[in-house]
Design a protein around this motif. Structure first.
Motif, PDB file in Angstrom:
ATOM      1  N   LYS A  72       0.848  -1.176   0.000  1.00 37.27           N
ATOM      2  CA  LYS A  72       0.000   0.000   0.000  1.00 37.27           C
ATOM      3  C   LYS A  72       0.894   1.242   0.000  1.00 37.27           C
ATOM      4  O   LYS A  72       1.887   1.306   0.736  1.00 37.27           O
ATOM      5  CB  LYS A  72      -0.906   0.002   1.231  1.00 37.27           C
ATOM      6  N   PRO A  73       0.569   2.253  -0.814  1.00 36.89           N
ATOM      7  CA  PRO A  73       1.522   3.349  -1.047  1.00 36.89           C
ATOM      8  C   PRO A  73       1.514   4.444   0.017  1.00 36.89           C
ATOM      9  O   PRO A  73       1.146   5.595  -0.246  1.00 36.89           O
ATOM     10  CB  PRO A  73       1.077   3.897  -2.407  1.00 36.89           C
ATOM     11  N   TRP A  74       1.956   4.090   1.218  1.00 36.84           N
ATOM     12  CA  TRP A  74       2.119   5.121   2.243  1.00 36.84           C
ATOM     13  C   TRP A  74       3.387   5.916   1.962  1.00 36.84           C
ATOM     14  O   TRP A  74       4.454   5.348   1.790  1.00 36.84           O
ATOM     15  CB  TRP A  74       2.193   4.489   3.628  1.00 36.84           C
ATOM     16  N   GLU A  75       3.263   7.241   1.918  1.00 36.36           N
ATOM     17  CA  GLU A  75       4.380   8.128   1.604  1.00 36.36           C
ATOM     18  C   GLU A  75       4.607   9.102   2.752  1.00 36.36           C
ATOM     19  O   GLU A  75       3.659   9.579   3.375  1.00 36.36           O
ATOM     20  CB  GLU A  75       4.080   8.920   0.321  1.00 36.36           C
ATOM     21  N   LEU A 124      -1.437   8.475   2.280  1.00 36.16           N
ATOM     22  CA  LEU A 124      -1.642   7.431   1.282  1.00 36.16           C
ATOM     23  C   LEU A 124      -1.465   8.007  -0.115  1.00 36.16           C
ATOM     24  O   LEU A 124      -2.096   9.007  -0.482  1.00 36.16           O
ATOM     25  CB  LEU A 124      -3.041   6.827   1.433  1.00 36.16           C
ATOM     26  N   GLY A 125      -0.604   7.358  -0.911  1.00 37.70           N
ATOM     27  CA  GLY A 125      -0.359   7.784  -2.280  1.00 37.70           C
ATOM     28  C   GLY A 125      -1.286   7.082  -3.257  1.00 37.70           C
ATOM     29  O   GLY A 125      -2.427   6.738  -2.926  1.00 37.70           O
ATOM     30  N   SER A 126      -0.796   6.836  -4.472  1.00 40.98           N
ATOM     31  CA  SER A 126      -1.657   6.286  -5.525  1.00 40.98           C
ATOM     32  C   SER A 126      -1.193   4.912  -5.985  1.00 40.98           C
ATOM     33  O   SER A 126      -1.711   3.883  -5.545  1.00 40.98           O
ATOM     34  CB  SER A 126      -1.725   7.253  -6.711  1.00 40.98           C
ATOM     35  N   ILE A 184       4.222  -2.475 -10.919  1.00 47.92           N
ATOM     36  CA  ILE A 184       3.451  -1.300 -10.503  1.00 47.92           C
ATOM     37  C   ILE A 184       2.009  -1.506 -10.921  1.00 47.92           C
ATOM     38  O   ILE A 184       1.736  -1.992 -12.020  1.00 47.92           O
ATOM     39  CB  ILE A 184       3.982  -0.014 -11.173  1.00 47.92           C
ATOM     40  N   GLU A 185       1.080  -1.129 -10.072  1.00 42.49           N
ATOM     41  CA  GLU A 185      -0.343  -1.115 -10.410  1.00 42.49           C
ATOM     42  C   GLU A 185      -0.899   0.283 -10.164  1.00 42.49           C
ATOM     43  O   GLU A 185      -0.564   0.925  -9.169  1.00 42.49           O
ATOM     44  CB  GLU A 185      -1.125  -2.123  -9.559  1.00 42.49           C
ATOM     45  N   GLY A 186      -1.742   0.744 -11.083  1.00 41.12           N
ATOM     46  CA  GLY A 186      -2.446   2.002 -10.874  1.00 41.12           C
ATOM     47  C   GLY A 186      -1.616   3.251 -11.064  1.00 41.12           C
ATOM     48  O   GLY A 186      -1.875   4.271 -10.418  1.00 41.12           O
ATOM     49  N   LEU A 187      -0.623   3.195 -11.954  1.00 33.85           N
ATOM     50  CA  LEU A 187       0.196   4.376 -12.241  1.00 33.85           C
ATOM     51  C   LEU A 187      -0.542   5.229 -13.272  1.00 33.85           C
ATOM     52  O   LEU A 187      -0.473   4.985 -14.473  1.00 33.85           O
ATOM     53  CB  LEU A 187       1.571   3.955 -12.764  1.00 33.85           C
ATOM     54  N   ALA A 188      -1.280   6.236 -12.810  1.00 30.34           N
ATOM     55  CA  ALA A 188      -2.114   7.066 -13.675  1.00 30.34           C
ATOM     56  C   ALA A 188      -1.281   8.182 -14.294  1.00 30.34           C
ATOM     57  O   ALA A 188      -0.648   8.971 -13.584  1.00 30.34           O
ATOM     58  CB  ALA A 188      -3.278   7.654 -12.876  1.00 30.34           C
TER      59      ALA A 188
END
Length: 308
Positions: free
Chosen positions: A110-113, A128-130, A151-155
């Motif tokens: 999970k992308p915690w930054e 939380l990131g993306s 990578i998943e969900g790199l918009a």
């Protein structure tokens, strides 16, 4: 491995999915590091008797697998990458349990930054990131290793420098050709490392994390091009290929890349009615965002020696 049972081919595996674990590491200087992982475990083992003779003596309970995740996370006193944690789990399962022949460990981070306050990194604050970091490790008792990250969900979106021309036209084609459009996608990427054994893994404890950030940067930089002039995209296909090729050209420890890049459409808005053909004329400025249906483009690129 397939077995012949009663004249049928029989294959089996069992495991535990979506074991969620959070881990905090605290440096002596007061700086904290945090990760949240969703771990899935799949074991290939010689436990056919559980299926055909009601004998569970060779079965590793899935609850035990779940508990192992927390124990091993506790034992990791030093910060480590998601890939290294997956390798650690896989090593445990194939060495600790005699019936287990292979372990497949998948982890999604999970992308915690870390957050910034007044331009300064916070010691223990995160948001939380993306996009999400993923990995899959396959380790066999023979020592054969396969590590894949992704990578998943790199918009990604750019408002110009994109077109689509020269495609097949027939009686069902309504799409106009264009040299000017919005290009938007949500990248799902995976890349396989060339490491084939535990001994070939670099000793650097942060090598996988660093490579993940490096690959993401190459993908993003290739999509957008230089900051002021950008780079023209004649199609999603062309941009996808350039992104994959640049990853392989840059990183020799990666043997193959797979990219999935849906073409998320932003449709030009042109208002009209039966009395007026043009109420508001589109001028590359107002769009209708859509997410379905969308184009689906994917491809893989690998070195000739890759076992993709």
């Amino acid at each position: 491995m397939a077995r012949n049972l009663d004249g049928f081919n029989f294959e089996q595996r069992h495991g535990k999915d979506r074991v969620r674990v959070g881990r905090v590491w605290r440096n002596k200087d007061g700086r904290h590091f945090f990760v949240e992982w969703s771990v899935s475990i799949s074991l290939l083992s010689d436990c056919v008797a559980a299926y055909v003779r009601d004998d569970n003596s060779d079965v590793v309970a899935t609850d035990t697998m779940k508990n192992t995740v927390y124990v091993k996370a506790k034992e990791c006193s030093e910060q480590l990458s998601m890939e290294d944690f997956a390798i650690l789990l896989a090593k445990h399962f194939i060495s600790f349990y005699h019936p287990v022949t292979s372990a497949i460990i998948k982890i999604v981070e999970k992308p915690w930054e870390r957050i910034y306050i007044d331009g300064q990194q916070h010691e223990h604050g995160f948001k939380l990131g993306s996009e999400k970091h993923t990995t899959e490790v396959i380790l066999k008792k023979s020592g054969t290793l396969q590590v894949t990250s992704g990578i998943e969900g790199l918009a990604l979106l750019k408002t110009t420098k994109s077109g689509f021309e020269g495609f097949i036209r027939d009686v069902y084609t309504a799409l106009p050709e264009t040299q000017e459009r919005v290009l938007a996608t949500e990248v799902t990427a995976s890349w396989r490392y060339s490491y084939e054994s535990l001994s070939s893994i670099p000793p650097n404890p942060h090598c996988f994390t660093e490579r993940y950030l490096d690959v993401k940067k190459v993908l993003v930089d290739t999509f957008y091009g230089p900051p002021t002039q950008g780079v023209y995209s004649p199609s999603v296909q062309s941009t996808l290929y350039q992104m994959a090729r640049n990853v392989l050209n840059r990183f020799l420890d990666i043997s193959s890349v797979e990219l999935k890049m849906p073409n998320i459409h932003f449709l030009p808005v042109n208002l009209k009615n039966k009395d007026n053909e043009t109420i508001v004329k589109f001028a590359d400025d107002v769009y209708l965002p859509t997410d379905e249906p969308h184009g689906s483009i994917q491809a893989s690129l690998s070195r000739f020696w890759s076992k993709m």
